[in-house]
Scaffold this motif. Sequence first.
Motif, PDB file in Angstrom:
ATOM      1  N   GLY A  15     -12.486  16.088 -13.696  1.00  0.00           N
ATOM      2  CA  GLY A  15     -13.562  15.689 -12.962  1.00  0.00           C
ATOM      3  C   GLY A  15     -13.497  14.585 -12.126  1.00  0.00           C
ATOM      4  O   GLY A  15     -14.373  14.487 -11.058  1.00  0.00           O
ATOM      5  N   LEU A  16     -12.307  13.839 -12.308  1.00  0.00           N
ATOM      6  CA  LEU A  16     -11.936  12.611 -11.273  1.00  0.00           C
ATOM      7  C   LEU A  16     -11.253  12.940  -9.976  1.00  0.00           C
ATOM      8  O   LEU A  16     -11.134  12.202  -9.209  1.00  0.00           O
ATOM      9  N   ASN A  17     -10.855  14.449  -9.990  1.00  0.00           N
ATOM     10  CA  ASN A  17      -9.856  14.939  -8.873  1.00  0.00           C
ATOM     11  C   ASN A  17      -8.518  14.043  -8.769  1.00  0.00           C
ATOM     12  O   ASN A  17      -8.457  13.572  -7.734  1.00  0.00           O
ATOM     13  N   LEU A  18      -7.929  13.830  -9.823  1.00  0.00           N
ATOM     14  CA  LEU A  18      -6.592  13.077  -9.766  1.00  0.00           C
ATOM     15  C   LEU A  18      -5.639  13.805 -10.887  1.00  0.00           C
ATOM     16  O   LEU A  18      -6.169  14.225 -11.791  1.00  0.00           O
ATOM     17  N   PRO A  19      -4.343  13.654 -10.644  1.00  0.00           N
ATOM     18  CA  PRO A  19      -3.374  13.951 -11.648  1.00  0.00           C
ATOM     19  C   PRO A  19      -3.536  13.328 -13.137  1.00  0.00           C
ATOM     20  O   PRO A  19      -3.822  12.016 -12.945  1.00  0.00           O
ATOM     21  N   GLN A  20      -3.234  14.074 -13.952  1.00  0.00           N
ATOM     22  CA  GLN A  20      -3.474  13.213 -15.349  1.00  0.00           C
ATOM     23  C   GLN A  20      -2.635  12.428 -15.685  1.00  0.00           C
ATOM     24  O   GLN A  20      -2.951  11.121 -16.127  1.00  0.00           O
ATOM     25  N   GLU A  21      -1.282  12.235 -15.021  1.00  0.00           N
ATOM     26  CA  GLU A  21      -0.593  11.012 -15.019  1.00  0.00           C
ATOM     27  C   GLU A  21      -0.899  10.074 -14.561  1.00  0.00           C
ATOM     28  O   GLU A  21      -0.267   9.044 -14.927  1.00  0.00           O
ATOM     29  N   GLY A  28      -2.620   8.965  -1.694  1.00  0.00           N
ATOM     30  CA  GLY A  28      -2.916  10.506  -1.670  1.00  0.00           C
ATOM     31  C   GLY A  28      -3.272  11.059  -3.087  1.00  0.00           C
ATOM     32  O   GLY A  28      -3.908  11.915  -3.403  1.00  0.00           O
ATOM     33  N   ARG A  29      -2.415  10.647  -3.975  1.00  0.00           N
ATOM     34  CA  ARG A  29      -2.516  11.039  -5.520  1.00  0.00           C
ATOM     35  C   ARG A  29      -3.944  10.822  -6.075  1.00  0.00           C
ATOM     36  O   ARG A  29      -4.629  11.761  -6.602  1.00  0.00           O
ATOM     37  N   LEU A  30      -4.353   9.647  -5.849  1.00  0.00           N
ATOM     38  CA  LEU A  30      -5.479   9.155  -6.447  1.00  0.00           C
ATOM     39  C   LEU A  30      -6.775   9.677  -5.695  1.00  0.00           C
ATOM     40  O   LEU A  30      -7.782   9.778  -6.339  1.00  0.00           O
ATOM     41  N   ALA A  31      -6.448  10.138  -4.542  1.00  0.00           N
ATOM     42  CA  ALA A  31      -7.529  10.721  -3.725  1.00  0.00           C
ATOM     43  C   ALA A  31      -7.661  12.076  -3.997  1.00  0.00           C
ATOM     44  O   ALA A  31      -8.832  12.636  -3.246  1.00  0.00           O
ATOM     45  N   GLY A  32      -6.652  12.880  -4.523  1.00  0.00           N
ATOM     46  CA  GLY A  32      -6.769  14.054  -5.069  1.00  0.00           C
ATOM     47  C   GLY A  32      -6.137  15.131  -4.041  1.00  0.00           C
ATOM     48  O   GLY A  32      -6.614  16.129  -4.088  1.00  0.00           O
ATOM     49  N   TRP A  75      -9.120   0.917  -8.030  1.00  0.00           N
ATOM     50  CA  TRP A  75      -8.092   1.457  -8.757  1.00  0.00           C
ATOM     51  C   TRP A  75      -6.805   1.536  -8.008  1.00  0.00           C
ATOM     52  O   TRP A  75      -5.615   1.179  -8.461  1.00  0.00           O
ATOM     53  N   ALA A  76      -6.705   2.009  -6.876  1.00  0.00           N
ATOM     54  CA  ALA A  76      -5.431   1.957  -5.945  1.00  0.00           C
ATOM     55  C   ALA A  76      -4.844   0.683  -5.720  1.00  0.00           C
ATOM     56  O   ALA A  76      -3.796   0.407  -5.949  1.00  0.00           O
ATOM     57  N   ARG A  77      -5.733  -0.180  -5.611  1.00  0.00           N
ATOM     58  CA  ARG A  77      -5.225  -1.757  -5.492  1.00  0.00           C
ATOM     59  C   ARG A  77      -4.748  -2.310  -6.869  1.00  0.00           C
ATOM     60  O   ARG A  77      -3.641  -3.028  -6.701  1.00  0.00           O
ATOM     61  N   GLN A  78      -5.136  -1.789  -7.882  1.00  0.00           N
ATOM     62  CA  GLN A  78      -4.449  -2.215  -9.255  1.00  0.00           C
ATOM     63  C   GLN A  78      -3.300  -1.587  -9.310  1.00  0.00           C
ATOM     64  O   GLN A  78      -2.251  -2.284 -10.038  1.00  0.00           O
ATOM     65  N   GLU A  79      -3.200  -0.524  -8.880  1.00  0.00           N
ATOM     66  CA  GLU A  79      -1.760   0.380  -8.921  1.00  0.00           C
ATOM     67  C   GLU A  79      -0.708  -0.286  -7.984  1.00  0.00           C
ATOM     68  O   GLU A  79       0.411  -0.552  -8.413  1.00  0.00           O
ATOM     69  N   PHE A 137       1.017  -1.239  -0.094  1.00  0.00           N
ATOM     70  CA  PHE A 137      -0.066  -0.057   0.113  1.00  0.00           C
ATOM     71  C   PHE A 137       1.086   1.295  -0.202  1.00  0.00           C
ATOM     72  O   PHE A 137       1.861   1.557   0.807  1.00  0.00           O
ATOM     73  N   ASP A 138       0.865   1.844  -1.010  1.00  0.00           N
ATOM     74  CA  ASP A 138       1.707   3.096  -1.159  1.00  0.00           C
ATOM     75  C   ASP A 138       0.923   4.520  -0.816  1.00  0.00           C
ATOM     76  O   ASP A 138       0.159   4.766  -1.366  1.00  0.00           O
TER      77      ASP A 138
END
Length: 430
Positions: free
Chosen positions: A371-377, A148-152, A218-222, A142-143
Motif C-alpha cells: 500500500g505504501l509502494n516500497l519494499p518490505q525490508e 529510489g527504494r522509498l519512492a517505489g 522518512w528518507a531523512r531519518q534513514e 542523501f542516498d
Amino acid sequence: MTDAQETAADLRTTTGGGPPDDMVSSDGLPIPLPVPLLEPREGIPPVVADADALARVVAAFAAGTGPVAVDAERASGYRYGQRAYLVQLRREGAGSALIDPVGCPDLSTLGDALSGTEWILHAATQDLPCLRDIGMAPTSLFDTELAGRLAGFPRVGLGAMVEGVLGYVLEKGHSAVDWSTRPLPEPWLRYAALDVELLVDLRDALEKELDRQGKLEWARQEFDAIAAAPPAPPRKDPWRRTSGMHKVRRRRQMAVVRELWESRDRIAQRRDVSPGKVLGDAAIVEAALAMPLNAQALSALPGYGQRMGRRQLEQWMAAVERAKALPENELPQPGATPAGPPPPRSWADKDPVAAARLAAARTAVSALAEGLNLPQENLITPDTVRRLCWEPPLRLDADAVAETLAGYGARPWQIEQVTPALVEALAVTA
C-alpha cells in the motif's frame, strides 16, 4: 507530467537534448527518449595524484556551494580488501574532480573541508567504509539508491535511476574493471566522471518525488541513521563464511577449512590480490571433505590440478596436515547459535504460537508495504519482525510494541507506520 519528468525536460532543454516531436503519449505529452550521456560537461578532469593538486581541489570544493556528489571505485575481485582506488566528486562552483588515493592516501583535509556539507552517494553503505579508511566521512548524506527504494522505483541501480528519472543513459561497461590499474585508461576516467555528473540533479528530482509522496521525512531519518552508524566490527570467524561451508559437518573437516582459509588469506594479503585468485572456496571445501593423505591425493581434487605447482600443493597440504594434527580440544566447534530467534522454518515445531504470530505479522507487513509502494525490508527489517514475534512484549499494546521496535533500531517513521498493523497481528494469536 511528473516532477521527475519536468526535471528531466528542463535538464534536456539546457543541454540541447530531447525527444522527436512525433513521440507523444496518449494524453498528448511527449515521451522522452533516453539521451546517451557521452562526455562530462567540462571534459574529463585530470587525475589528482599529488599533494599540490589535492590542495587545489580541497580549496575549490571548500569554496563550492550546495551538496557534493561523491563516488568511489574499488578493485573487488582483483585486489585484497575493499580499499578505494579512485574517488570522484562534483560540486557547484568546483566542477568535477578525480582523486587517486594511491598517490593521495590521506584525504582527511578534503573530508574536513566538506564537513557539514550534504554528501550525495548512490548505495552509500557500499562506499562509506573505503572512504572512511582514507579520512572521509559525511556528517549528512542523501542516498539516491535508498531514495529510489522509498519512492517505489522498481529498478534502483544508478544507470536505471538516471535513465528513468532524468532521461539520460549512462555507459556502465567499466563498473567491474580492475581500478587498481595505473595509469587508468581514458574511457574508464570518462565513465568515472560521468558517475557523479548528474547525482545532484538526481538528488533534487528524488527529493521532489519523495516530498510529493509524503516520504521525505522518512528518507531523512534513514539517511541520518546511515551517516551516524559506526563502522562495522570485524567478523568473528570469517572462515565460516566460505562458500559451500554447509557441506562440512565434522569438526576436523572444519579445522581444514579454517587452516586453508587462513593460509590463503595471509598469502592474498601479502600479494595484494583477491583471495579467490589464490585458491577458490570450492577447492577449500573439496579438501576438507576429502581429507587427502598427501600432496598427490590433493592434486587430484578439483581446484588443485595441473596448473598448480608442487610448491603450492605442498603449502596447501601443510595446512591440511596442521588441521589433522590438532588435538580435539583445539578443533573448532560447530557454528555458534546466532543471537536472537531460531530460523523461522523450525518455529512450527519449537513454538507453534510464535509461528502463527510470525505468519500474521508477515502478512500485515506485506500488505502495508504494498500500500505504501516500497519494499518490505525498507518498511521494517525482517529480522526485527522475527525478534518481535519470537519474544513479544508482555503487553500487546501500541506503546509496548513501539518501545520494542525502537530497541531493535527501527526509526520513528517505521514505528509509526507498522505498529498498528503489528499490534493487530500479534493480538490474533494472543
